[in-house]
Structures are given as C-alpha cells and as structure tokens.
Write a protein that holds these residues in place. Structure first.
Motif, mmCIF file in Angstrom:
data_model
loop_
_atom_site.group_PDB
_atom_site.id
_atom_site.type_symbol
_atom_site.label_atom_id
_atom_site.label_comp_id
_atom_site.label_asym_id
_atom_site.label_seq_id
_atom_site.Cartn_x
_atom_site.Cartn_y
_atom_site.Cartn_z
ATOM 1 N N LYS A 1 59.284 129.670 -4.184
ATOM 2 C CA LYS A 1 57.917 130.018 -4.545
ATOM 3 C C LYS A 1 57.633 129.624 -5.992
ATOM 4 N N GLN B 1 60.174 140.480 0.817
ATOM 5 C CA GLN B 1 61.231 139.779 1.537
ATOM 6 C C GLN B 1 62.388 140.726 1.852
ATOM 7 N N ASN C 1 65.845 140.605 3.033
ATOM 8 C CA ASN C 1 66.845 139.544 3.141
ATOM 9 C C ASN C 1 68.096 139.947 3.908
ATOM 10 N N ARG D 1 60.963 148.464 4.462
ATOM 11 C CA ARG D 1 60.102 147.665 3.601
ATOM 12 C C ARG D 1 58.965 148.532 3.060
ATOM 13 N N ASN E 1 62.712 136.012 -10.478
ATOM 14 C CA ASN E 1 62.507 136.717 -9.220
ATOM 15 C C ASN E 1 62.112 138.155 -9.542
ATOM 16 N N TYR F 1 61.902 142.203 -7.871
ATOM 17 C CA TYR F 1 62.623 142.986 -6.878
ATOM 18 C C TYR F 1 62.123 144.424 -6.814
ATOM 19 N N SER G 1 62.800 141.418 -2.270
ATOM 20 C CA SER G 1 62.614 140.391 -3.295
ATOM 21 C C SER G 1 61.284 139.670 -3.085
ATOM 22 N N TRP G 2 60.817 139.024 -4.146
ATOM 23 C CA TRP G 2 59.627 138.161 -4.081
ATOM 24 C C TRP G 2 60.009 136.816 -3.489
ATOM 25 N N ASN G 3 60.975 136.140 -4.097
ATOM 26 C CA ASN G 3 61.483 134.882 -3.556
ATOM 27 C C ASN G 3 62.676 135.182 -2.650
ATOM 28 N N PRO G 4 62.754 134.573 -1.469
ATOM 29 C CA PRO G 4 63.834 134.900 -0.528
ATOM 30 C C PRO G 4 65.221 134.623 -1.107
ATOM 31 N N ASP H 1 69.219 133.970 0.214
ATOM 32 C CA ASP H 1 70.065 133.636 1.359
ATOM 33 C C ASP H 1 71.526 133.883 0.999
ATOM 34 N N PHE I 1 68.500 131.547 -6.371
ATOM 35 C CA PHE I 1 67.403 131.923 -5.484
ATOM 36 C C PHE I 1 66.180 132.438 -6.250
#
Length: 223
Positions: A2, A35, A37, A44, A178, A180, A193-196, A198, A209
C-alpha cells in the motif's frame, strides 16, 4: 504494498486535543487498520487512523471500537502492547534494516524504540516528553474494562523524536511504514495491520512488509 499520501497542514502551536478538529477542517479521511494476517487471531475490532504533517511534526489520530479496553502500563517505554494499543512503525531509509516502533496504549502511555528486531534502543525521557498526546479515555492507567468501548488517541510527534536520525523536515520524504492495533492481554487478543503481513506467526517487527508513505511539501495548506 500500500501507498499513503500524507498531506501537509499548518498547525503552529496546536495542542494534541485540537488535532481532530484541524483534520476535519482539512477533509483528511481515515484509513482502516483491518488486515487479519493470522487465522488463530480472527477478532477484528473497528480501527482507523488518519495522518498529516506540519513539516516538523507528524499528526496521528486513531479511532477504535473494541470489545474491551485496558491501560495497565503506567510509565512510558513500558509494556503498552499488552494493553489496548495502536502502533506506528516507520523506516526512514529502506536501504538500512533500522526502523522505529512507536506504540501507544489507549491512555496515551507511549513506547518509542529504534534498531533492528531484537536489538532496540528506547528513546530518552526528554524525547518521550516532546510527544504531545490526547486520549479520549483520559491519561490515568486502569485495569481491563469489558464491554464495547469506543476511544480515540492523538499523537503530535516532532521530527526531533526520531532520535537516531537528523531529520529537520518531513517535506517531500518517501518512507516505509505500517500501522497496527493489538492487545496481547485483552480478553480477545488480536493483531491487525494496515499493510498485510505474510508471516506464519504474529510479528509487527517486519520492515519487509511495511507500506509506503509519501509526505507532501513544501507548500502548506491553509487552515
């Protein structure tokens, strides 16, 4: 990955409690932190943030609604991640593995660290005191309160609080970051998280990430 554009605003002498009204006036919207994860932690809560800058400070405004809240950590640089906590990690030079972790519980108790994963240096008391904070639940610590609760948090974070760098202005910077939401010891632990991310297990200390944030400048937007 993102990408988020961070607008510049004029806010000379603004206190933390005035940030929401300023960002409202500027029409700056919220970004979700949504997100999930890791399937072992499916909860959520509703979490969003918005961000702007003044050239010499970051303005961060979080909104949260969740099933319980807690603010046990009473001193800065304590275990705030165990409470109802929002976090902002930022990497000022992606060529280096170093990054900042900026973590704040729902009562405005703050942790700032810098380094690589497992080797962190905490900010000094002087640096911590330079960060303006406003918490809708007040600044006093408290044990877990169960039941749906909505809360807000504001941080006014001066560039001087990036204590391991010599940043004088955010104008035109393009960094990685990021955002959180966690609560390790809440009745329902969660790790959003905002950005995923992995990875096989919960971990926020993972610059690979981070997303990208681009700061506007140098012209200021009139309030």
């Amino acid at each position: 990955m993102k990408t988020l554009f961070v607008p510049k605003v004029s806010a000379q002498g603004l206190l933390a409690e005035g940030v929401p009204a300023l960002l409202d006036a500027q029409g700056i919207g919220f970004q979700p932190i949504d997100q999930v994860n890791w399937p072992d932690y499916p909860y959520r809560p509703q979490v969003a943030f918005r961000i702007a800058h003044t050239g010499d400070s970051l303005l961060l405004h979080f909104r949260v609604t969740e099933a319980s809240v807690r603010a046990v950590a009473a001193e800065d640089n304590g275990r705030v991640w165990e409470d109802a906590c929002v976090e902002f990690f930022i990497q000022t030079d992606e060529r280096e593995p170093l990054y900042y972790n900026i973590e704040c519980n729902c009562a405005g108790t703050l942790l700032i660290g810098h380094g690589i994963r497992g080797q962190r240096t905490h900010a000094s008391r002087e640096v911590m005191e330079s960060v303006g904070r406003w918490a809708s639940l007040g600044r006093a610590p408290f044990e877990e309160r169960k039941g749906t609760c909505s809360w807000e948090l504001v941080e006014v974070f001066p560039v001087s609080a990036l204590f391991a760098d010599r940043v004088t202005s955010l104008d035109g910077k393009v960094w990685k970051a990021n955002f959180y939401k966690c609560g390790d010891l809440l009745q329902t632990p969660h790790f959003l998280s905002w950005n995923p991310i992995d990875l096989p297990e919960p971990c926020f200390h993972c610059p690979d990430f981070f997303g990208q944030i681009a700061f506007d400048g140098p012209e200021e937007k009139a309030v």
